[in-house]
Design a protein around this motif. Structure first.
Motif, PDB file in Angstrom:
ATOM      1  N   GLY A   4      -9.822   9.525 -72.631  1.00 22.84           N
ATOM      2  CA  GLY A   4     -10.994   8.764 -71.810  1.00 22.84           C
ATOM      3  C   GLY A   4     -10.507   7.495 -71.333  1.00 22.84           C
ATOM      4  N   ILE A   5     -11.263   7.161 -70.225  1.00 26.06           N
ATOM      5  CA  ILE A   5     -10.805   5.924 -69.695  1.00 26.06           C
ATOM      6  C   ILE A   5     -12.049   5.101 -69.065  1.00 26.06           C
ATOM      7  N   ASP A   6     -12.324   3.975 -69.476  1.00 22.70           N
ATOM      8  CA  ASP A   6     -13.129   2.994 -68.823  1.00 22.70           C
ATOM      9  C   ASP A   6     -13.311   3.013 -67.401  1.00 22.70           C
ATOM     10  N   PHE A   7     -14.275   2.444 -66.901  1.00 20.90           N
ATOM     11  CA  PHE A   7     -14.243   2.123 -65.322  1.00 20.90           C
ATOM     12  C   PHE A   7     -13.827   0.844 -64.925  1.00 20.90           C
ATOM     13  N   ASP A   8     -14.896   0.030 -65.191  1.00 21.85           N
ATOM     14  CA  ASP A   8     -15.064  -1.438 -64.408  1.00 21.85           C
ATOM     15  C   ASP A   8     -13.896  -2.145 -65.119  1.00 21.85           C
ATOM     16  N   ASN A   9     -13.127  -2.645 -64.375  1.00 19.05           N
ATOM     17  CA  ASN A   9     -11.905  -3.601 -64.593  1.00 19.05           C
ATOM     18  C   ASN A   9     -10.974  -2.722 -65.476  1.00 19.05           C
ATOM     19  N   THR A  10     -10.891  -1.556 -65.505  1.00 16.31           N
ATOM     20  CA  THR A  10      -9.856  -0.736 -66.045  1.00 16.31           C
ATOM     21  C   THR A  10      -9.225   0.026 -64.925  1.00 16.31           C
ATOM     22  N   ILE A  11     -10.117   0.871 -64.176  1.00 17.21           N
ATOM     23  CA  ILE A  11      -9.510   1.729 -63.059  1.00 17.21           C
ATOM     24  C   ILE A  11      -9.883   0.879 -61.641  1.00 17.21           C
ATOM     25  N   ILE A  12     -11.126   0.227 -61.680  1.00 22.15           N
ATOM     26  CA  ILE A  12     -11.353  -0.586 -60.519  1.00 22.15           C
ATOM     27  C   ILE A  12     -11.139  -2.174 -60.642  1.00 22.15           C
ATOM     28  N   CYS A  13     -10.470  -2.685 -59.901  1.00 23.03           N
ATOM     29  CA  CYS A  13     -10.163  -4.286 -60.090  1.00 23.03           C
ATOM     30  C   CYS A  13     -11.150  -5.050 -59.037  1.00 23.03           C
ATOM     31  N   TYR A  14     -11.853  -5.906 -59.493  1.00 18.79           N
ATOM     32  CA  TYR A  14     -12.752  -6.695 -58.774  1.00 18.79           C
ATOM     33  C   TYR A  14     -12.208  -8.006 -58.585  1.00 18.79           C
ATOM     34  N   HIS A 153      -7.659   9.717 -76.965  1.00 17.45           N
ATOM     35  CA  HIS A 153      -7.073   8.438 -76.444  1.00 17.45           C
ATOM     36  C   HIS A 153      -8.349   7.879 -75.684  1.00 17.45           C
ATOM     37  N   PHE A 154      -8.589   6.412 -75.880  1.00 17.02           N
ATOM     38  CA  PHE A 154      -9.403   5.746 -75.096  1.00 17.02           C
ATOM     39  C   PHE A 154      -8.890   4.339 -74.702  1.00 17.02           C
ATOM     40  N   ILE A 155      -8.882   4.433 -73.084  1.00 13.86           N
ATOM     41  CA  ILE A 155      -8.289   3.048 -72.522  1.00 13.86           C
ATOM     42  C   ILE A 155      -9.553   2.166 -72.115  1.00 13.86           C
ATOM     43  N   ASP A 156      -9.596   0.920 -72.436  1.00 15.84           N
ATOM     44  CA  ASP A 156     -10.514  -0.043 -71.875  1.00 15.84           C
ATOM     45  C   ASP A 156     -10.051  -1.308 -72.174  1.00 15.84           C
ATOM     46  N   ASP A 157     -10.813  -2.180 -71.221  1.00 13.87           N
ATOM     47  CA  ASP A 157     -10.074  -3.629 -70.827  1.00 13.87           C
ATOM     48  C   ASP A 157     -10.969  -4.530 -71.971  1.00 13.87           C
ATOM     49  N   LEU A 158     -11.844  -3.903 -72.687  1.00 10.96           N
ATOM     50  CA  LEU A 158     -12.876  -4.767 -73.571  1.00 10.96           C
ATOM     51  C   LEU A 158     -12.654  -4.600 -75.090  1.00 10.96           C
ATOM     52  N   ILE A 159     -12.188  -5.517 -75.762  1.00  5.48           N
ATOM     53  CA  ILE A 159     -11.802  -5.327 -77.252  1.00  5.48           C
ATOM     54  C   ILE A 159     -13.299  -5.045 -77.786  1.00  5.48           C
ATOM     55  N   GLU A 160     -14.446  -5.393 -77.391  1.00 11.09           N
ATOM     56  CA  GLU A 160     -15.859  -5.491 -77.860  1.00 11.09           C
ATOM     57  C   GLU A 160     -16.124  -4.078 -77.932  1.00 11.09           C
ATOM     58  N   VAL A 161     -15.646  -3.090 -77.094  1.00 10.10           N
ATOM     59  CA  VAL A 161     -15.822  -1.888 -77.025  1.00 10.10           C
ATOM     60  C   VAL A 161     -14.922  -1.035 -78.277  1.00 10.10           C
ATOM     61  N   LEU A 162     -13.645  -1.307 -77.722  1.00 10.44           N
ATOM     62  CA  LEU A 162     -12.400  -0.860 -78.952  1.00 10.44           C
ATOM     63  C   LEU A 162     -12.435  -1.106 -80.272  1.00 10.44           C
ATOM     64  N   GLY A 163     -12.996  -2.363 -80.379  1.00  7.60           N
ATOM     65  CA  GLY A 163     -12.952  -2.990 -81.821  1.00  7.60           C
ATOM     66  C   GLY A 163     -14.503  -2.788 -82.502  1.00  7.60           C
ATOM     67  N   SER A 164     -15.323  -2.179 -81.576  1.00  3.85           N
ATOM     68  CA  SER A 164     -16.499  -1.985 -82.242  1.00  3.85           C
ATOM     69  C   SER A 164     -16.571  -1.244 -83.525  1.00  3.85           C
ATOM     70  N   PRO A 165     -17.451  -1.801 -84.525  1.00  4.82           N
ATOM     71  CA  PRO A 165     -17.137  -1.004 -85.838  1.00  4.82           C
ATOM     72  C   PRO A 165     -17.771   0.553 -85.601  1.00  4.82           C
ATOM     73  N   LEU A 166     -18.564   0.818 -84.557  1.00  4.39           N
ATOM     74  CA  LEU A 166     -18.990   2.037 -84.260  1.00  4.39           C
ATOM     75  C   LEU A 166     -17.757   2.984 -83.791  1.00  4.39           C
ATOM     76  N   PHE A 167     -17.029   2.452 -83.232  1.00  4.15           N
ATOM     77  CA  PHE A 167     -15.634   3.376 -82.452  1.00  4.15           C
ATOM     78  C   PHE A 167     -14.927   3.728 -83.581  1.00  4.15           C
ATOM     79  N   PRO A 168     -14.775   5.175 -83.133  1.00  5.91           N
ATOM     80  CA  PRO A 168     -14.016   6.017 -84.321  1.00  5.91           C
ATOM     81  C   PRO A 168     -12.487   5.465 -84.469  1.00  5.91           C
ATOM     82  N   THR A 169     -12.021   5.386 -85.522  1.00  4.50           N
ATOM     83  CA  THR A 169     -10.669   4.951 -85.758  1.00  4.50           C
ATOM     84  C   THR A 169      -9.668   6.020 -85.539  1.00  4.50           C
TER      85      THR A 169
END
Ligand SMILES: [Mg+2]
Length: 212
Positions: A4-14, A153-169
């Motif tokens: 899985g891949i995030d879109f904003d600021n991970t695939i697309i650079c603004y 696997h999930f790739i993201d630019d935000l630690i707020e997403v990956l480090g969320s307590p909701l995110f499966p470890t």
């Protein structure tokens, strides 16, 4: 493996679009050439800075999306996935409209169009299946979608997403930090959040597939 891949600021650079627009709006000097984060910090120090930043974001993610660029190495990464028949999903937290956007541009539609323009959906062998692109209204919905898709696997630019307590470890979490300090080792494990940090798509590709 299901990636899985995030879109904003991970695939697309603004980054460049943010700079251009901030200069156009005379929010920064005409020679300003900082990163998105530097610009954000600078604008948020202004009165009403938060609102200005949100207005800018609304425009960049919508009306001006065509000026944005693919991050270097993402195409090659997706080509390896395609070659190995690894399913790839794009999962993005995206509202329907940009903040304060009086033109009411549909952010999800222009994002899909942008991906199409980059050749992601090109037949007969698309880099990403059009049905594998998901836009979710909240961060919680995004994480639920990632779980539902059974991403390994999930790739993201935000630690707020990956480090969320909701995110499966159980999912391997990869933080994409494109402008990380050059002195940082190629692969860096963030102990606090148990996630891997990489500064380029080439490094992610090497780490996941051991290919050069
Ligand atoms: Mg992002």
């Amino acid at each position: 493996v299901r990636i899985g891949i995030d879109f904003d600021n991970t695939i697309i650079c603004y980054d460049q679009v943010f700079c251009e627009l901030a200069i156009d709006w005379q929010l920064v000097p005409s020679d300003f050439n900082g990163t998105k984060q530097q610009l954000r910090d600078q604008l948020q120090a202004l009165p009403e800075g938060d609102t200005v930043w949100q207005k800018l974001q609304g425009k960049v993610y919508g009306e001006y999306i065509d000026r944005a660029m693919l991050f270097t190495g993402i195409t090659e990464f997706l080509m390896v996935c395609r070659q190995l028949a690894i399913p790839v999903f794009i999962v993005s937290h995206k509202t329907e409209y940009g903040h304060f956007d009086e033109k009411r541009i549909l952010l999800r539609d222009v994002s899909r169009q942008w991906l199409d323009q980059q050749g992601f959906f090109r037949d007969p062998s698309p880099l990403v299946n059009t049905e594998h692109v998901f836009f979710e209204p909240t961060r919680e919905d995004k994480i639920a979608r990632i779980k539902h898709l059974q991403c390994t696997h999930f790739i993201d630019d935000l630690i707020e997403v990956l480090g969320s307590p909701l995110f499966p470890t159980t999912i391997q979490r990869i933080l994409f930090k494109p402008l990380a300090n050059a002195s940082m080792p190629e692969s860096n494990v963030n102990e606090a959040h148990a996630l891997q940090v990489f500064s380029s798509w080439k490094d992610i590709r090497n780490a996941l597939f051991n290919s050069n």
